[in-house]
Write a protein that holds these residues in place. Sequence first.
Motif, PDB file in Angstrom:
ATOM      1  N   UNK A 129       9.235   9.167  26.085  1.00  0.00           N
ATOM      2  CA  UNK A 129      10.109   8.296  25.291  1.00  0.00           C
ATOM      3  C   UNK A 129      11.504   8.900  25.161  1.00  0.00           C
ATOM      4  N   UNK A 130      11.575  10.209  24.932  1.00  0.00           N
ATOM      5  CA  UNK A 130      12.881  10.883  24.838  1.00  0.00           C
ATOM      6  C   UNK A 130      13.647  10.772  26.157  1.00  0.00           C
ATOM      7  N   UNK A 131      12.942  10.902  27.277  1.00  0.00           N
ATOM      8  CA  UNK A 131      13.597  10.752  28.588  1.00  0.00           C
ATOM      9  C   UNK A 131      14.123   9.333  28.764  1.00  0.00           C
ATOM     10  N   UNK A 132      13.314   8.360  28.364  1.00  0.00           N
ATOM     11  CA  UNK A 132      13.720   6.948  28.479  1.00  0.00           C
ATOM     12  C   UNK A 132      14.972   6.667  27.640  1.00  0.00           C
ATOM     13  N   UNK A 133      15.046   7.294  26.470  1.00  0.00           N
ATOM     14  CA  UNK A 133      16.197   7.110  25.573  1.00  0.00           C
ATOM     15  C   UNK A 133      17.372   8.023  25.947  1.00  0.00           C
ATOM     16  N   UNK A 134      17.200   8.809  27.016  1.00  0.00           N
ATOM     17  CA  UNK A 134      18.221   9.761  27.488  1.00  0.00           C
ATOM     18  C   UNK A 134      18.561  10.820  26.430  1.00  0.00           C
ATOM     19  N   UNK A 135      17.530  11.205  25.627  1.00  0.00           N
ATOM     20  CA  UNK A 135      17.694  12.262  24.635  1.00  0.00           C
ATOM     21  C   UNK A 135      17.070  13.561  25.122  1.00  0.00           C
ATOM     22  N   UNK A 136      16.440  13.502  26.307  1.00  0.00           N
ATOM     23  CA  UNK A 136      15.872  14.684  26.962  1.00  0.00           C
ATOM     24  C   UNK A 136      16.324  14.642  28.411  1.00  0.00           C
ATOM     25  N   UNK A 137      16.284  15.805  29.073  1.00  0.00           N
ATOM     26  CA  UNK A 137      16.795  15.872  30.444  1.00  0.00           C
ATOM     27  C   UNK A 137      15.799  16.570  31.358  1.00  0.00           C
ATOM     28  N   UNK A 138      15.558  15.953  32.530  1.00  0.00           N
ATOM     29  CA  UNK A 138      14.720  16.588  33.546  1.00  0.00           C
ATOM     30  C   UNK A 138      15.544  17.680  34.201  1.00  0.00           C
ATOM     31  N   UNK A 139      15.011  18.910  34.198  1.00  0.00           N
ATOM     32  CA  UNK A 139      15.748  20.051  34.733  1.00  0.00           C
ATOM     33  C   UNK A 139      15.365  20.373  36.179  1.00  0.00           C
ATOM     34  N   UNK A 140      14.151  20.127  36.554  1.00  0.00           N
ATOM     35  CA  UNK A 140      13.680  20.428  37.897  1.00  0.00           C
ATOM     36  C   UNK A 140      12.179  20.641  37.887  1.00  0.00           C
ATOM     37  N   UNK A 141      11.661  21.153  39.012  1.00  0.00           N
ATOM     38  CA  UNK A 141      10.229  21.370  39.157  1.00  0.00           C
ATOM     39  C   UNK A 141       9.934  22.867  39.207  1.00  0.00           C
ATOM     40  N   UNK A 142       8.807  23.237  38.639  1.00  0.00           N
ATOM     41  CA  UNK A 142       8.344  24.626  38.652  1.00  0.00           C
ATOM     42  C   UNK A 142       6.959  24.658  39.279  1.00  0.00           C
ATOM     43  N   UNK A 143       6.637  25.769  39.937  1.00  0.00           N
ATOM     44  CA  UNK A 143       5.251  25.962  40.328  1.00  0.00           C
ATOM     45  C   UNK A 143       4.467  26.247  39.058  1.00  0.00           C
TER      46      UNK A 143
END
Length: 154
Positions: free
Chosen positions: A40-54
């Motif tokens: 929900x935070x991502x949808x509202x643009x209040x959180x940010x995807x930083x990348x992928x980790x193993x």
Amino acid sequence: MTQTHSLNELAKAIYTINRHAKTAPEPQHLYFIKKEAIHRLLKEKRAKKMGLHFSKHPKFSNQHSTLLVKVADYYFHIPPSKEDFKFLTHLGALDQSFRNPQTKMPLSYAKKVIYSYIDWKPKRQPSPFRKTYSSSYYTPSSLGKMEWPPKRTN
């Protein structure tokens, strides 16, 4: 009826839920509400995807990746979507030296914050103590219905 919570309070609540989920005997529900809140935070643009980790816990000895998401000053991992692999950079191995800021929040309060944010109502489960015993072999006794000591009838 959703309350408005600050991004920092939501991040602390997710952190608390995540910390408890790691040691809970049945963590599925805690991980579910964590994931729902982050989505929900991502949808509202209040959180940010930083990348992928193993992942540091490979599934069935196969290496897999998790999505690193930043919420306020906190970082969390959730399962990635197929699109995440197409558009996000892979950050490689997890940095074991990084830690989220320590926070003290009771789990019950953290769950209330997240429940109100994702508008989720916990289902009331019947209390295990209120089950009525029923058996085909059960015959109610009249012993408990007798008066003791017996009243004199003269």
